[in-house]
Write a protein that holds these residues in place. Structure first.
Motif, short mmCIF file in Angstrom:
data_model
loop_
_atom_site.label_atom_id
_atom_site.label_comp_id
_atom_site.label_asym_id
_atom_site.label_seq_id
_atom_site.Cartn_x
_atom_site.Cartn_y
_atom_site.Cartn_z
N ARG A 186 64.68 33.78 21.47
CA ARG A 186 64.91 34.76 20.41
C ARG A 186 65.10 34.14 19.03
O ARG A 186 64.89 34.81 18.02
CB ARG A 186 66.14 35.61 20.77
CG ARG A 186 65.91 36.52 21.96
CD ARG A 186 67.11 37.34 22.27
NE ARG A 186 66.89 38.19 23.44
CZ ARG A 186 67.84 38.91 24.04
NH1 ARG A 186 69.08 38.88 23.57
NH2 ARG A 186 67.55 39.64 25.10
N LYS A 187 65.55 32.88 18.98
CA LYS A 187 65.76 32.21 17.70
C LYS A 187 65.05 30.86 17.72
O LYS A 187 65.08 30.15 18.72
CB LYS A 187 67.25 31.96 17.44
CG LYS A 187 68.03 33.16 16.96
CD LYS A 187 69.45 32.72 16.59
CE LYS A 187 70.28 33.89 16.08
NZ LYS A 187 71.65 33.46 15.72
N TYR A 195 64.81 27.39 15.36
CA TYR A 195 65.24 26.56 14.24
C TYR A 195 64.12 25.56 13.93
O TYR A 195 63.66 24.83 14.83
CB TYR A 195 66.51 25.79 14.58
CG TYR A 195 67.75 26.65 14.68
CD1 TYR A 195 68.66 26.70 13.63
CD2 TYR A 195 68.02 27.40 15.81
CE1 TYR A 195 69.81 27.48 13.71
CE2 TYR A 195 69.15 28.18 15.91
CZ TYR A 195 70.05 28.22 14.85
OH TYR A 195 71.18 29.00 14.94
N LEU A 238 60.88 36.73 20.29
CA LEU A 238 61.41 35.97 19.16
C LEU A 238 61.71 36.92 18.00
O LEU A 238 60.89 37.76 17.64
CB LEU A 238 60.40 34.91 18.72
CG LEU A 238 60.94 33.83 17.79
CD1 LEU A 238 61.96 32.95 18.51
CD2 LEU A 238 59.80 32.97 17.24
N GLU A 239 62.91 36.78 17.42
CA GLU A 239 63.36 37.68 16.36
C GLU A 239 63.52 36.99 15.02
O GLU A 239 63.28 37.59 13.98
CB GLU A 239 64.71 38.30 16.76
CG GLU A 239 64.66 39.13 18.03
CD GLU A 239 66.04 39.51 18.52
OE1 GLU A 239 67.05 39.03 17.93
OE2 GLU A 239 66.13 40.29 19.49
N ARG A 240 63.95 35.73 15.04
CA ARG A 240 64.36 35.08 13.79
C ARG A 240 63.97 33.61 13.78
O ARG A 240 64.07 32.93 14.81
CB ARG A 240 65.87 35.21 13.59
CG ARG A 240 66.40 34.58 12.30
CD ARG A 240 67.90 34.85 12.15
NE ARG A 240 68.15 36.28 11.98
CZ ARG A 240 68.12 36.93 10.83
NH1 ARG A 240 67.85 36.26 9.71
NH2 ARG A 240 68.36 38.21 10.77
N ILE A 298 64.95 30.11 11.62
CA ILE A 298 65.95 29.56 10.71
C ILE A 298 65.41 28.24 10.16
O ILE A 298 65.21 27.28 10.92
CB ILE A 298 67.30 29.34 11.41
CG1 ILE A 298 67.85 30.67 11.94
CG2 ILE A 298 68.30 28.70 10.46
CD1 ILE A 298 67.57 30.93 13.39
N THR A 314 65.97 33.08 8.00
CA THR A 314 67.18 32.58 7.38
C THR A 314 66.86 31.22 6.78
O THR A 314 66.19 30.40 7.42
CB THR A 314 68.32 32.44 8.40
OG1 THR A 314 68.70 33.73 8.87
CG2 THR A 314 69.55 31.76 7.78
N ASP A 325 72.34 32.52 22.47
CA ASP A 325 71.42 33.21 21.55
C ASP A 325 69.95 32.96 21.87
O ASP A 325 69.07 33.44 21.15
CB ASP A 325 71.69 32.79 20.11
CG ASP A 325 73.02 33.29 19.58
OD1 ASP A 325 73.64 34.12 20.26
OD2 ASP A 325 73.43 32.85 18.50
N SER A 342 68.19 30.11 21.73
CA SER A 342 67.64 29.38 20.58
C SER A 342 66.98 28.09 21.03
O SER A 342 67.32 27.52 22.07
CB SER A 342 68.75 29.04 19.59
OG SER A 342 69.47 30.19 19.19
#
Length: 416
Positions: free
Chosen positions: A69-70, A72, A116-118, A120, A148, A308, A310
């Motif tokens: 979902r996240k 980096y 996947l939402e975000r 960073i 982000t 999360d 990630s």
């Protein structure tokens, strides 16, 4: 061991269920069948593949799902500052930007991660020193994902602010580790007035364009030398219309920083808390909050990265499960042991797509062990003062690399 589908297990799963928990027995062919309602509850279907494992005598099925979902992304390891608190004081990695080929592979991979939402863009470097950062953000936004951006704020010019707004960046996180100019400059090596001016311009442009996003978050690393200024930074966060003030304890990479840490074994008073109204376009829209860390060892251990869902992709395409394992470095544990952490890589996006790495046997098993936190608690062990394993990221039982000393899992060290 890869199981091709739920129905092709030599022991395929059954249809007798008890009211409280699944109770199954083999059928006349010796097969175990997964009950339909169990599959439905877990949003699984008959085509789902599993990894079969065991832990302390228990059989475990890990569904192979591309459910990250996240993400980096480390756009660069280079930075325009030399901060006292930085991991860069404890590593030998090169200053390097992520190349185009690696980023294109990430974009292709994102299409294979339906949940996947975000994304960073933050790292142990300053993302804005990569001249291609904004084209990278634009490419991610075209895929419909929230973004982000973490920054030290030095390069946040009016032009950059307008670019972030145009690209639809959701959140900007800026580090401010002191409320007084001298304290901030001592830690960061630049002037606090530059950051404040840039953030005031950031807010002015948002008001001019009548937009709410990017929202602003402030990050503060708490130490003995700046703790008295936390309230000043909270007031500054309110004045700058930040929606969050994220407070973390210092992760000491050097002996000097180890003397600065505030946390320890015994219970300690929590840090200052508070809230403030956040104004946008002449309307009060929400309350800003301060998020504070735990101040002593002993909490239930939980990994925010794994919870999360990630994953971290370094500048060179190497994939790690979290910040803590994305580089090799040294740091001091809660009881002052100098620990050598080796980078833990689960694959490279230039060789495999991210969904393949995410669903690999090793990565799937690692996440399961972290969710159960199947690791020792080294700081609580009677042998901790003589154990050589603690000097590496190893444990005396459970899987390795070990998360036994992890300060993130205690919520002592925090990140956005």
């Amino acid at each position: 061991m890869l199981v091709e589908s739920a129905l092709s297990l030599s022991a395929q799963i059954s249809s007798r269920i008890d009211a409280l928990m699944g109770y199954i027995t083999p059928n006349s062919n010796g097969e175990i069948l997964i009950p339909d309602d169990f599959l439905q509850r877990r949003n699984l279907d008959l085509t789902t593949e599993f990894w079969l494992d065991e832990r302390e005598g228990d059989l475990i099925l890990y569904p192979m799902l591309p459910d990250a979902r996240k993400l980096y992304i480390e756009a660069t390891t280079a930075c325009n500052l030399t901060c006292q608190t930085c991991i860069r004081n404890s590593w030998a990695d090169p200053n390097a930007h992520m190349d185009d080929a690696t980023f294109e592979r990430i974009l292709e991979s994102i299409k294979k991660l339906p949940q996947l939402e975000r994304v960073i863009f933050t790292s142990f470097g300053e993302p804005m020193v990569n001249p291609k950062l904004f084209s990278m953000i634009e490419a991610v936004r075209k895929l419909g994902l929230e973004v982000t951006l973490g920054s030290n704020g030095v390069l946040l010019t009016e032009k950059v602010t307008r670019t972030l707004i145009r690209l639809g960046v959701d959140q900007l996180v800026v580090s401010i580790d002191g409320g007084k100019p001298a304290t901030y400059e001592g830690i960061r090596g630049t002037q606090l007035s530059i950051i404040i001016k840039n953030l005031e311009t950031f807010n002015r442009v948002k008001d001019e364009l009548e937009v709410v996003k990017p929202s602003l978050a402030i990050e503060f690393v708490a130490m003995r030398s700046n703790l008295d200024e936390l309230k000043e930074v909270l007031i500054l966060s309110s004045e700058l219309n930040a929606t969050r003030l994220i407070v973390s304890n210092v992760l000491p990479y050097t002996e000097e920083m180890n003397e600065e840490k505030l946390y320890g074994y015994g219970p300690k008073e929590p840090l200052y808390v508070g809230s403030w109204p956040v104004k946008s376009s002449d309307a009060w829209v929400r309350w800003g909050v301060i998020e504070t860390p735990r101040m002593f060892w002993g909490a239930e251990r939980r990994c925010k990265f794994v919870q999360d869902k990630s994953m971290v992709v370094r500048w060179d395409g190497n994939v790690s499960p979290c910040y803590a394992y994305s580089h090799s470095y040294q740091y001091y544990t809660i009881d002052n042991v100098l620990k050598n952490v080796e980078q833990y890589t689960l694959g490279n996006v230039n060789e495999q797509f991210l969904d393949e790495i995410w669903m690999s046997e090793e990565y799937t098993r690692f996440r399961s062990n972290v969710r159960a936190f199947h690791f020792p608690s080294c700081p609580d062990c009677d042998l901790r003062e003589t154990c050589d394993l603690r000097q590496e990221n190893q444990g005396c039982w459970g899987p390795n690399p070990s998360c036994a000393d992890c300060l993130w899992a205690q919520d002592i060290v925090r990140c956005p």
